[in-house]
Design a protein around this motif. Structure first.
Motif, mmCIF file in Angstrom:
data_model
loop_
_atom_site.group_PDB
_atom_site.id
_atom_site.type_symbol
_atom_site.label_atom_id
_atom_site.label_comp_id
_atom_site.label_asym_id
_atom_site.label_seq_id
_atom_site.Cartn_x
_atom_site.Cartn_y
_atom_site.Cartn_z
ATOM 1 N N LYS A 228 0.857 -1.172 0.000
ATOM 2 C CA LYS A 228 0.000 0.000 0.000
ATOM 3 C C LYS A 228 0.897 1.227 0.000
ATOM 4 O O LYS A 228 1.494 1.561 1.009
ATOM 5 C CB LYS A 228 -0.899 -0.036 1.226
ATOM 6 N N GLY A 229 1.000 1.863 -1.161
ATOM 7 C CA GLY A 229 2.005 2.905 -1.304
ATOM 8 C C GLY A 229 1.459 4.308 -1.251
ATOM 9 O O GLY A 229 1.992 5.199 -1.894
ATOM 10 N N GLY A 230 0.386 4.544 -0.494
ATOM 11 C CA GLY A 230 -0.143 5.901 -0.386
ATOM 12 C C GLY A 230 -0.749 6.392 -1.675
ATOM 13 O O GLY A 230 -0.613 7.576 -2.017
ATOM 14 N N GLY A 231 -1.423 5.507 -2.414
ATOM 15 C CA GLY A 231 -2.052 5.897 -3.670
ATOM 16 C C GLY A 231 -3.326 6.687 -3.439
ATOM 17 O O GLY A 231 -3.769 6.901 -2.316
ATOM 18 N N ARG A 232 -3.957 7.087 -4.556
ATOM 19 C CA ARG A 232 -5.141 7.942 -4.465
ATOM 20 C C ARG A 232 -6.438 7.189 -4.734
ATOM 21 O O ARG A 232 -7.495 7.790 -4.879
ATOM 22 C CB ARG A 232 -5.016 9.104 -5.452
ATOM 23 N N TRP A 233 -6.358 5.844 -4.767
ATOM 24 C CA TRP A 233 -7.542 5.054 -5.084
ATOM 25 C C TRP A 233 -8.174 4.468 -3.824
ATOM 26 O O TRP A 233 -7.472 4.010 -2.925
ATOM 27 C CB TRP A 233 -7.199 3.950 -6.085
ATOM 28 N N PHE A 234 -9.515 4.473 -3.798
ATOM 29 C CA PHE A 234 -10.275 4.002 -2.641
ATOM 30 C C PHE A 234 -11.306 2.963 -3.075
ATOM 31 O O PHE A 234 -11.790 2.988 -4.212
ATOM 32 C CB PHE A 234 -11.007 5.168 -1.964
ATOM 33 N N VAL A 235 -11.609 2.049 -2.151
ATOM 34 C CA VAL A 235 -12.682 1.076 -2.348
ATOM 35 C C VAL A 235 -13.851 1.530 -1.479
ATOM 36 O O VAL A 235 -13.754 1.548 -0.252
ATOM 37 C CB VAL A 235 -12.245 -0.346 -1.934
ATOM 38 N N GLN A 236 -14.947 1.947 -2.102
ATOM 39 C CA GLN A 236 -16.123 2.387 -1.333
ATOM 40 C C GLN A 236 -17.030 1.198 -1.080
ATOM 41 O O GLN A 236 -17.408 0.472 -2.004
ATOM 42 C CB GLN A 236 -16.892 3.492 -2.062
ATOM 43 N N LEU A 237 -17.404 1.014 0.190
ATOM 44 C CA LEU A 237 -18.205 -0.138 0.606
ATOM 45 C C LEU A 237 -19.681 0.192 0.731
ATOM 46 O O LEU A 237 -20.506 -0.720 0.838
ATOM 47 C CB LEU A 237 -17.685 -0.674 1.950
ATOM 48 N N GLY A 238 -20.034 1.463 0.783
ATOM 49 C CA GLY A 238 -21.439 1.808 0.881
ATOM 50 C C GLY A 238 -21.639 3.220 1.376
ATOM 51 O O GLY A 238 -20.703 3.900 1.795
ATOM 52 N N ALA A 239 -22.901 3.671 1.320
ATOM 53 C CA ALA A 239 -23.305 4.969 1.854
ATOM 54 C C ALA A 239 -24.398 4.714 2.878
ATOM 55 O O ALA A 239 -25.422 4.099 2.562
ATOM 56 C CB ALA A 239 -23.802 5.878 0.733
ATOM 57 N N TYR A 240 -24.207 5.178 4.111
ATOM 58 C CA TYR A 240 -25.074 4.811 5.234
ATOM 59 C C TYR A 240 -25.697 6.036 5.890
ATOM 60 O O TYR A 240 -25.263 7.169 5.666
ATOM 61 C CB TYR A 240 -24.278 3.993 6.255
ATOM 62 N N ASP A 241 -26.718 5.785 6.698
ATOM 63 C CA ASP A 241 -27.465 6.880 7.321
ATOM 64 C C ASP A 241 -26.620 7.690 8.290
ATOM 65 O O ASP A 241 -26.874 8.879 8.484
ATOM 66 C CB ASP A 241 -28.683 6.325 8.073
ATOM 67 N N SER A 242 -25.640 7.073 8.925
ATOM 68 C CA SER A 242 -24.831 7.761 9.924
ATOM 69 C C SER A 242 -23.500 7.043 10.076
ATOM 70 O O SER A 242 -23.313 5.923 9.582
ATOM 71 C CB SER A 242 -25.550 7.805 11.269
ATOM 72 N N ALA A 243 -22.572 7.677 10.812
ATOM 73 C CA ALA A 243 -21.277 7.051 11.071
ATOM 74 C C ALA A 243 -21.451 5.802 11.928
ATOM 75 O O ALA A 243 -20.703 4.822 11.781
ATOM 76 C CB ALA A 243 -20.350 8.055 11.769
#
Length: 429
Positions: free
Chosen positions: A333-348
């Motif tokens: 993991k070399g500090g790249g700019r790519w992310f894996v999004q797992l979902g969007a939820y109602d709250s933290a």
């Protein structure tokens, strides 16, 4: 885990169907009315046979007769509720989802159908949609049941609030208090859970119940908790026969609101979700004609001062493939700019529960730091800092274990609040 014991305490009243009602014909008898009366009588007989078979535990016969009853009278909400009950008892959650959605289309005030629809969604892993449906039908689903269902859908904090208020009511019963105790356990509040469980049970029995919940609180699959509470075994579901479905809603209007909102957040990140692609016409029901717009070529001008484009040297196939292999299998993991999004939820808080579930589902997330950000009314859950190849590989692995995700670039993601708190606690030791 004793599934029957769990079912007896918590959700014993959820699967009650509506009373069977007869259909009477009046006025002048015609060939049409006589035919309709005969169909109604046959449908009523099938419904009664389905009820009898369900009582005897013969689920194969119960489903067959219930489907025949619905086929005979497609707009009878009671028959569809009976069909949903047979599917739930058989562990066919996808079919139950369809049946109860049809019930609510015909009878919008049916609270039992709304609750069972949410349970089917939860068992399918559709937690966002289940919470949205429970909120939509809050007025017709009792808080004593809704609180537990909300907790099972990934929001034990809200479940505790709903059930605490319900338990303080003068009309609160043992089931409400036991639901509260179970939800406290799901929220990790074990001391309070034991105290509430002990109100209606002896000390030894209460201790045994809490130990049972400790196992229940760590499911492996999406259907585990609902199956345990209902005392059923999930099976591979072929789905409800297409001929039985109501066709009163358009595909776009039938899609849950939470799904549409989640798709909006996905689109904002530059990715297209499966639901969004379906809504756009990439996939559709058999027989639906898809019309494509006229194809147009778009030429994008280079900005002034851009360096001229140089033709890349042609590499040998072996060299190119070796480079691709190195990129796709890289683990660093070399500090790249790519992310894996797992979902969007109602709250933290809901996102935290989803992160814990994701780690159980996909061990590769262990040791990773979850990130998140508020987007409109949702909280995005992601993990990142990868190269594109690393992010793609991680997302593919998660999908292979039954998860849902997509890859995007950084969008202001920050370390999740609960992960920051955990680091502070470790640093203080």
């Amino acid at each position: 885990m004793n599934k029957r014991a769990l079912a007896g305490f918590s959700l014993s009243a959820l699967m009650l169907g509506g009373a069977m009602v007869g259909c009477a014909q009046g006025g002048i008898s015609t060939v049409s009315t006589r035919s309709e009366a005969a169909l109604a009588k046959q449908a009523a007989r099938n419904a009664q046979q389905a009820t009898d078979a369900l009582a005897k535990g013969d689920l194969t016969k119960a489903i067959s007769f219930a489907e025949a009853a619905v086929e005979g009278e497609p707009r009878n909400a009671n028959y569809r509720a009976l069909l949903g009950s047979t599917y739930l008892k058989a562990g066919r959650f996808t079919s139950a989802h369809a049946a109860y959605a049809d019930v609510l289309s015909l009878s919008p005030e049916n609270g039992k159908a709304a609750l069972n629809l949410a349970l089917a969604m939860i068992a399918e892993g559709q937690w966002d949609e289940a919470r949205a449906s429970l909120e939509e039908h809050a007025a017709i689903v009792p808080a004593s049941d809704r609180g537990l269902a909300v907790a099972l859908a990934g929001d034990p904090g809200t479940g505790v609030e709903l059930l605490t208020a319900a338990a303080r009511s003068p009309n609160a019963d043992a089931k409400t208090r036991q639901n509260l105790a179970l939800v406290l356990a799901l929220a990790g509040r074990w001391t309070e859970s034991r105290q509430i469980a002990g109100i209606d049970m002896g000390p030894t029995e209460a201790d045994a119940r809490v130990l049972q919940w400790a196992s229940f609180a760590k499911p492996v699959g999406a259907a585990d908790q609902v199956s345990a509470l209902l005392g059923v075994r999930p099976v591979k579901d072929p789905g409800q026969p297409v001929a039985l479905a109501l066709n009163t809603l358009s595909p776009a209007s039938a899609m849950p609101a939470a799904t549409l909102l989640a798709d909006a957040s996905v689109a904002a990140a530059g990715e297209a979700s499966p639901a969004a692609m379906t809504a756009a016409g990439e996939t559709s029901a058999p027989g639906t004609r898809i019309v494509f717009a006229e194809r147009r070529e778009v030429v994008q001008q280079l900005p002034r001062g851009s360096a001229p484009i140089r033709q890349a040297a042609v590499e040998a196939p072996q060299t190119r493939f070796a480079a691709l292999d190195r990129e796709s299998t890289g683990k660093s993991k070399g500090g790249g700019r790519w992310f894996v999004q797992l979902g969007a939820y109602d709250s933290a808080a809901v996102a935290k529960d989803a992160w814990e579930r994701a780690q159980r589902r996909h061990p590769a997330f262990a040791g990773e730091t979850p990130t998140g950000m508020a987007f409109k009314s949702f909280y995005r859950l992601s993990v990142g800092g990868y190269s594109r190849a690393e992010a793609n590989e991680l997302c593919r692995g998660y999908r292979s274990n039954g998860g849902a995700c997509f890859v995007r670039t950084s969008a202001g993601d920050q370390t999740a609040a609960w992960a920051k708190a955990a680091k502070v606690q470790l640093a203080g030791r």
